[in-house]
Design a protein around this motif. Structure first.
Motif, PDB file in Angstrom:
ATOM      1  N   GLU A 197     -14.757 -12.971   3.149  1.00 51.25           N
ATOM      2  CA  GLU A 197     -14.701 -11.442   4.059  1.00 51.25           C
ATOM      3  C   GLU A 197     -13.426 -11.584   4.794  1.00 51.25           C
ATOM      4  N   ALA A 198     -12.766 -13.193   5.046  1.00 52.32           N
ATOM      5  CA  ALA A 198     -11.826 -13.748   6.270  1.00 52.32           C
ATOM      6  C   ALA A 198     -10.995 -13.723   5.002  1.00 52.32           C
ATOM      7  N   ALA A 199     -10.480 -13.658   4.074  1.00 50.80           N
ATOM      8  CA  ALA A 199      -9.690 -13.765   2.690  1.00 50.80           C
ATOM      9  C   ALA A 199      -9.624 -11.894   2.431  1.00 50.80           C
ATOM     10  N   ALA A 200     -10.609 -11.298   2.451  1.00 51.24           N
ATOM     11  CA  ALA A 200     -11.225  -9.373   2.106  1.00 51.24           C
ATOM     12  C   ALA A 200      -9.799  -9.074   3.241  1.00 51.24           C
ATOM     13  N   GLU A 201      -9.957 -10.375   4.192  1.00 53.65           N
ATOM     14  CA  GLU A 201      -9.724  -9.219   5.692  1.00 53.65           C
ATOM     15  C   GLU A 201      -7.712  -9.653   5.917  1.00 53.65           C
ATOM     16  N   VAL A 202      -7.505 -10.917   5.055  1.00 53.73           N
ATOM     17  CA  VAL A 202      -6.278 -11.153   5.328  1.00 53.73           C
ATOM     18  C   VAL A 202      -5.308 -10.465   4.200  1.00 53.73           C
ATOM     19  N   PHE A 203      -5.718  -9.800   2.810  1.00 49.69           N
ATOM     20  CA  PHE A 203      -5.377  -9.240   2.141  1.00 49.69           C
ATOM     21  C   PHE A 203      -5.005  -7.778   2.106  1.00 49.69           C
ATOM     22  N   ALA A 204      -5.925  -7.582   3.215  1.00 48.39           N
ATOM     23  CA  ALA A 204      -5.795  -6.200   4.253  1.00 48.39           C
ATOM     24  C   ALA A 204      -4.829  -5.833   5.041  1.00 48.39           C
ATOM     25  N   ILE A 205      -4.641  -7.023   4.888  1.00 49.57           N
ATOM     26  CA  ILE A 205      -3.635  -7.107   6.435  1.00 49.57           C
ATOM     27  C   ILE A 205      -2.369  -6.943   5.809  1.00 49.57           C
ATOM     28  N   ALA A 206      -2.314  -7.961   4.589  1.00 46.24           N
ATOM     29  CA  ALA A 206      -0.909  -7.799   3.813  1.00 46.24           C
ATOM     30  C   ALA A 206      -0.688  -6.564   3.167  1.00 46.24           C
ATOM     31  N   TRP A 207      -1.273  -5.920   2.877  1.00 46.77           N
ATOM     32  CA  TRP A 207      -1.571  -4.898   2.725  1.00 46.77           C
ATOM     33  C   TRP A 207      -1.002  -3.573   2.964  1.00 46.77           C
ATOM     34  N   ARG A 208      -1.723  -4.209   4.654  1.00 51.57           N
ATOM     35  CA  ARG A 208      -1.037  -2.885   5.607  1.00 51.57           C
ATOM     36  C   ARG A 208       0.658  -3.878   5.623  1.00 51.57           C
ATOM     37  N   LYS A 209       1.334  -4.233   5.611  1.00 47.50           N
ATOM     38  CA  LYS A 209       1.854  -5.259   5.898  1.00 47.50           C
ATOM     39  C   LYS A 209       3.066  -5.512   4.802  1.00 47.50           C
ATOM     40  N   ILE A 210       2.507  -4.992   4.102  1.00 46.68           N
ATOM     41  CA  ILE A 210       3.203  -5.333   2.640  1.00 46.68           C
ATOM     42  C   ILE A 210       4.816  -5.121   2.315  1.00 46.68           C
ATOM     43  N   ASP A 211       5.178  -3.837   3.831  1.00 46.60           N
ATOM     44  CA  ASP A 211       7.059  -4.301   3.309  1.00 46.60           C
ATOM     45  C   ASP A 211       7.708  -5.346   4.215  1.00 46.60           C
TER      46      ASP A 211
END
Length: 182
Positions: free
Chosen positions: A36-50
């Protein structure tokens, strides 16, 4: 990587670093919650990918993971505090109404007496009782020596005790009235 879409960049991130981020999280919070934590990390990464610098991708993801885990720990701490507070409230509700009323009256007497102390005495006692601070912690808050903080706490407590005792003597009914007549 600039020409790729955000979704393509996220897929690349996941392919290259998901296992590392998952292991990072698992070492800190255990396998059960790491997914769950890793999924949250990549959700944040997707929002900040730029904002991503592809030369520091792994460190960037670890930084996000560190903040995600810190938020989880704070949440666990807050839930634990709330749980303890709710349990103490539930315990107090098991008391009879008479006990609750008497405790409120006693609390009001203490509050009234506390209000008659000097502001510094009030603060010292509140830091000790409400914030559960030690003498050394009170010393830091007040910017004084630990021995001075302990002395102030003792003296403030003595003054509060004297006020409460004098209040009890002035509000006590005369002993002769206790018999109820007859």
């Amino acid at each position: 990587m600039e020409a790729a879409t955000a979704d393509q960049r996220l897929t690349t991130l996941l392919d290259q670093h998901y296992d590392e981020v998952l292991a990072y999280c698992a070492r800190r919070i255990g396998r059960n919650e790491a997914d769950e934590a890793a999924a949250e990390v990549f959700a944040i990464a997707w929002r900040k990918i730029d904002d991503l610098d592809w030369n520091t991708t792994r460190a960037w993801l670890y930084g996000i993971a560190r903040r995600v885990l810190a938020n989880r720990w704070r949440g666990i701490y807050r839930r634990g505090r709330l749980d303890r507070r709710l349990r103490s409230l539930a315990d107090s509700h098991s008391e009879s109404p008479e006990v609750v009323v008497m405790r409120r009256i006693e609390d009001q007497h203490v509050s009234d007496a506390l209000g008659r102390l000097s502001p510094i005495d009030q603060e010292v006692l509140r830091l000790a009782a409400w914030e559960d601070l030690s003498a050394s912690e009170i010393a830091i808050v007040l910017g004084i020596a630990t021995s001075a903080a302990e002395k102030r706490r003792q003296r403030a407590l003595q003054r509060l005790t004297r006020l409460l005792e004098s209040d009890n003597h002035s509000k006590s009914p005369p002993r002769a009235a206790e018999g109820g007549g007859g």
